[in-house]
Scaffold this active site. Structure first.
Site, PDB file in Angstrom:
ATOM      1  N   LYS A  92     -26.712 -24.893 -53.507  1.00 58.10           N
ATOM      2  CA  LYS A  92     -26.197 -25.651 -52.570  1.00 58.10           C
ATOM      3  C   LYS A  92     -25.321 -27.019 -53.043  1.00 58.10           C
ATOM      4  O   LYS A  92     -24.398 -27.109 -52.206  1.00 58.10           O
ATOM      5  CB  LYS A  92     -27.269 -26.217 -51.740  1.00 58.10           C
ATOM      6  CG  LYS A  92     -28.293 -25.105 -51.274  1.00 58.10           C
ATOM      7  CD  LYS A  92     -27.610 -24.242 -50.400  1.00 58.10           C
ATOM      8  CE  LYS A  92     -28.684 -23.118 -49.779  1.00 58.10           C
ATOM      9  NZ  LYS A  92     -28.273 -21.834 -49.531  1.00 58.10           N
TER      10      LYS A  92
ATOM     11  N   GLY B 250     -33.283 -23.332 -45.819  1.00 56.63           N
ATOM     12  CA  GLY B 250     -34.392 -23.097 -44.721  1.00 56.63           C
ATOM     13  C   GLY B 250     -35.311 -24.171 -44.881  1.00 56.63           C
ATOM     14  O   GLY B 250     -36.675 -24.080 -44.365  1.00 56.63           O
TER      15      GLY B 250
ATOM     16  N   ARG C 242     -24.428 -13.414 -45.918  1.00 62.86           N
ATOM     17  CA  ARG C 242     -24.916 -12.199 -45.393  1.00 62.86           C
ATOM     18  C   ARG C 242     -24.691 -11.737 -43.868  1.00 62.86           C
ATOM     19  O   ARG C 242     -24.267 -12.829 -43.282  1.00 62.86           O
ATOM     20  CB  ARG C 242     -26.448 -12.377 -45.533  1.00 62.86           C
ATOM     21  CG  ARG C 242     -27.268 -13.340 -44.675  1.00 62.86           C
ATOM     22  CD  ARG C 242     -28.770 -13.443 -44.712  1.00 62.86           C
ATOM     23  NE  ARG C 242     -29.244 -14.371 -43.742  1.00 62.86           N
ATOM     24  CZ  ARG C 242     -29.318 -15.620 -43.837  1.00 62.86           C
ATOM     25  NH1 ARG C 242     -28.924 -16.253 -45.109  1.00 62.86           N
ATOM     26  NH2 ARG C 242     -29.479 -16.666 -42.884  1.00 62.86           N
TER      27      ARG C 242
ATOM     28  N   LEU D 201     -28.966 -37.225 -41.204  1.00 64.91           N
ATOM     29  CA  LEU D 201     -28.366 -37.166 -39.598  1.00 64.91           C
ATOM     30  C   LEU D 201     -29.471 -37.048 -38.829  1.00 64.91           C
ATOM     31  O   LEU D 201     -30.263 -35.846 -38.850  1.00 64.91           O
ATOM     32  CB  LEU D 201     -27.304 -35.899 -39.525  1.00 64.91           C
ATOM     33  CG  LEU D 201     -26.058 -35.816 -40.497  1.00 64.91           C
ATOM     34  CD1 LEU D 201     -25.172 -34.952 -40.212  1.00 64.91           C
ATOM     35  CD2 LEU D 201     -25.487 -37.373 -40.306  1.00 64.91           C
TER      36      LEU D 201
HETATM   37  C1  MV4 Z   1     -30.096 -31.591 -42.982  1.00 69.61           C
HETATM   38  C2  MV4 Z   1     -30.432 -32.596 -41.719  1.00 69.61           C
HETATM   39  C3  MV4 Z   1     -30.117 -33.568 -41.418  1.00 69.61           C
HETATM   40  N1  MV4 Z   1     -29.084 -34.446 -42.206  1.00 69.61           N
HETATM   41  N2  MV4 Z   1     -29.198 -32.601 -43.797  1.00 69.61           N
HETATM   42  C4  MV4 Z   1     -32.750 -27.902 -42.370  1.00 69.61           C
HETATM   43  C5  MV4 Z   1     -32.613 -26.535 -43.528  1.00 69.61           C
HETATM   44  C6  MV4 Z   1     -31.346 -26.582 -44.243  1.00 69.61           C
HETATM   45  N3  MV4 Z   1     -30.394 -25.390 -43.452  1.00 69.61           N
HETATM   46  C7  MV4 Z   1     -30.653 -27.950 -43.938  1.00 69.61           C
HETATM   47  N4  MV4 Z   1     -31.252 -28.423 -42.901  1.00 69.61           N
HETATM   48  C8  MV4 Z   1     -30.960 -29.755 -42.581  1.00 69.61           C
HETATM   49  N5  MV4 Z   1     -30.241 -30.433 -43.356  1.00 69.61           N
HETATM   50  C9  MV4 Z   1     -28.877 -33.873 -43.366  1.00 69.61           C
HETATM   51  N6  MV4 Z   1     -28.045 -34.393 -44.342  1.00 69.61           N
HETATM   52  C10 MV4 Z   1     -31.172 -31.670 -40.874  1.00 69.61           C
HETATM   53  C11 MV4 Z   1     -31.496 -30.358 -41.215  1.00 69.61           C
HETATM   54  C12 MV4 Z   1     -32.527 -29.595 -40.330  1.00 69.61           C
HETATM   55  C13 MV4 Z   1     -32.076 -28.619 -39.781  1.00 69.61           C
HETATM   56  C14 MV4 Z   1     -30.727 -28.129 -39.698  1.00 69.61           C
HETATM   57  C15 MV4 Z   1     -30.328 -27.034 -39.253  1.00 69.61           C
HETATM   58  C16 MV4 Z   1     -31.211 -26.561 -38.075  1.00 69.61           C
HETATM   59  C17 MV4 Z   1     -32.381 -26.848 -38.141  1.00 69.61           C
HETATM   60  C18 MV4 Z   1     -33.021 -27.912 -38.737  1.00 69.61           C
HETATM   61  C19 MV4 Z   1     -34.308 -28.336 -38.661  1.00 69.61           C
HETATM   62  C20 MV4 Z   1     -34.811 -29.553 -39.363  1.00 69.61           C
HETATM   63  C21 MV4 Z   1     -33.886 -29.948 -40.256  1.00 69.61           C
END
Ligand code: MV4
Length: 450
Positions: free
Chosen positions: A116, A164, A291, A203
């Site tokens: 990442k 995830g 994917r 965020l």
């Molecule tokens: C974040 C975020 C808020 N701020 N990064 C969740 C797993 C991975 N895909 C990254 N994720 C997140 N990254 C920052 N800087 C909130 C999440 C997140 C989230 C992101 C997308 C869809 C659902 C989510 C559920 C919880 C947290």
């Protein structure tokens, strides 16, 4: 074009890939574990090879068994589907080393996007907006504190080999930073064998919007619009839709352009999904998936392309054959993931299907490998069907979804259909006003993200 393709997956996605291959006159080899011997994708394949006992580690993740099956059945290519080995760069490389074509992105791009930190640097270098944070790994609390002071709290510690949501911990103040760092690194080491972590501005209430990319590796790239995947429970998507109710056309075109230009500059090939967080009118890249995704049907429904066929064609060396101006979007699509789970607790509920009746009619699609009498095994993911509806607009989709959910009969086991029916009457869902945390509020469990 390939003569024969091995599908290294199971269930609905294996059947989905098989359908595309059959329509192209490409023969298919299904690999299966012992417990999946009676699965529909196995029955409909031209050939079927058992690759091991039920545990995924001994079957669908068993690289040697899959490559042996490919050799015995003398296939030209292997399609990994999603999950299992679909984003395993070593597997993709071994497939190519053994003389088969891997139907998907290059091993290098799979490896790049699996890291990442490297992924974020690579896309930032080609014009993609990223979330403010550390420039690479944070090694210790002093490191983290320096970055956090600069970008401001709350911050989020993330695992570089993660995804995830695993290995993710938020810190709302300097006092919480040390513990968050330690917990994230420990969880990352345990889950991925790599404790490398990085830090980002947290965020608090974004939407999850992802852009579908399709590229032939020869510089031709198109985007197929965006999907809003904000309706998630414990990082598992439950409902996805295209287009996002939160974007206007200018924003849609802008993020699509940014994503496709970045893919072109990276020399990307095959399908890819650029994941963004969207908050206060701004997009921030978080990850790129190399994917075909579970939710690809909502994109297919609004743009009319068969994404699996396009993957196979590209892997066989065909040029895209169209440009962005040829892509036409029409209407709206929503997908409900139907799981073999208790609709209130979401506890897995495997079992044997009794009566089974699938909804139909204009604009209704069901991607599933279920049939009356089918035994849902407990060893794999609980997703058993995807109900996708297409309509001229979002309201027509909501009406169609309500009607289709009522028609869908799956006797003999608990499913999340009643949960989806409850969702259809929630005002925030109906209005499209939900962020990534709304569903867990709606479900009443206020577990924190980080
Ligand atoms: C974040 C975020 C808020 N701020 N990064 C969740 C797993 C991975 N895909 C990254 N994720 C997140 N990254 C920052 N800087 C909130 C999440 C997140 C989230 C992101 C997308 C869809 C659902 C989510 C559920 C919880 C947290």
């Amino acid at each position: 074009m390939f003569e024969k393709v091995l599908i290294a997956n199971r269930g609905e996605i294996a059947l989905r890939i098989q359908r595309a291959c059959r329509e192209m006159g490409v023969r298919t080899v299904a690999v299966h574990s012992t417990i999946d011997a009676e699965a529909m994708n196995v029955r409909l394949a031209d050939e079927a090879i058992c690759i091991g006992p039920p545990p995924a580690a001994d079957s669908y993740l068993n690289v040697q068994a899959i490559l042996t099956a490919a050799t015995i059945s003398n296939v030209d290519a292997i399609h990994p589907g999603y999950g299992f080995l679909s984003e395993n760069a070593d597997f993709a490389a071994m497939v190519e080393e053994h003389g088969f074509t891997f139907i998907g992105p290059s091993p290098d791009h799979i490896r790049l996007m699996g890291d990442k930190i490297a992924a974020k640097k690579a896309v930032a270098a080609v014009g993609v907006p990223v979330i403010p944070g550390s420039d690479g790994p944070v090694k210790d609390e002093r490191d983290a504190r320096a970055v956090a002071e600069e970008i401001g709290y709350p911050v989020l510690i993330k695992a570089s080999s993660g995804g995830g949501g695993r290995g993710m911990k938020a810190a709302a103040s300097p006092g919480e930073l040390g513990a968050a760092l330690e917990m994230a690194a420990r969880e990352a080491r345990a889950a991925f064998g790599d404790g490398t972590v990085y830090l980002e501005k947290y965020l608090s209430g974004p939407r999850h919007i992802e852009v579908q990319i399709l590229a032939d590796g020869e510089g031709n790239v198109v985007h197929l619009g965006e999907r809003d995947c904000s309706l998630q429970r414990r990082y598992q998507k439950v409902v996805e839709e295209a287009p996002s109710p939160a974007l206007n056309d200018d924003q849609r075109q802008e993020i699509g352009r940014i994503a496709s230009e970045a893919a072109a500059r990276l020399g990307y090939r095959s399908v890819g999904t650029m994941e963004f967080l969207y908050q206060d009118g701004a997009f921030y890249f978080i990850e790129m998936n190399t994917r075909l995704q579970v939710e690809h049907p909502v994109t297919e429904m609004i743009c009319g392309l068969d994404l699996v066929r396009e993957m196979v064609r590209i892997a066989a060396g065909a040029p895209l054959g169209y440009t962005q101006k040829d892509i036409r979007f029409s209407g709206h699509a929503i997908e409900c993931r139907i799981n073999a789970e208790n609709p209130d607790t979401f506890a897995p509920a495997p079992g044997r299907l009794g009566n089974y009746h699938v909804p139909g009619g204009l604009g209704v699609r069901v991607d599933s490998a279920l049939y009356a009498g089918y035994q849902v095994p407990p060893h794999y993911d609980s997703l058993i069907a995807k109900l996708i509806v297409h309509g001229a607009n979002r309201n027509e989709c909501l009406m169609r979804l309500r009607r289709a959910l009522e028609e869908y009969i799956i006797d003999g086991l608990e499913t999340t259909i009643p949960f989806h029916q409850r969702l259809m009457s929630a005002p925030e869902f109906i209005n499209g006003e939900y962020d990534i945390h709304w569903l867990e509020r709606f479900l009443g469990n206020h577990e924190q993200t980080g």
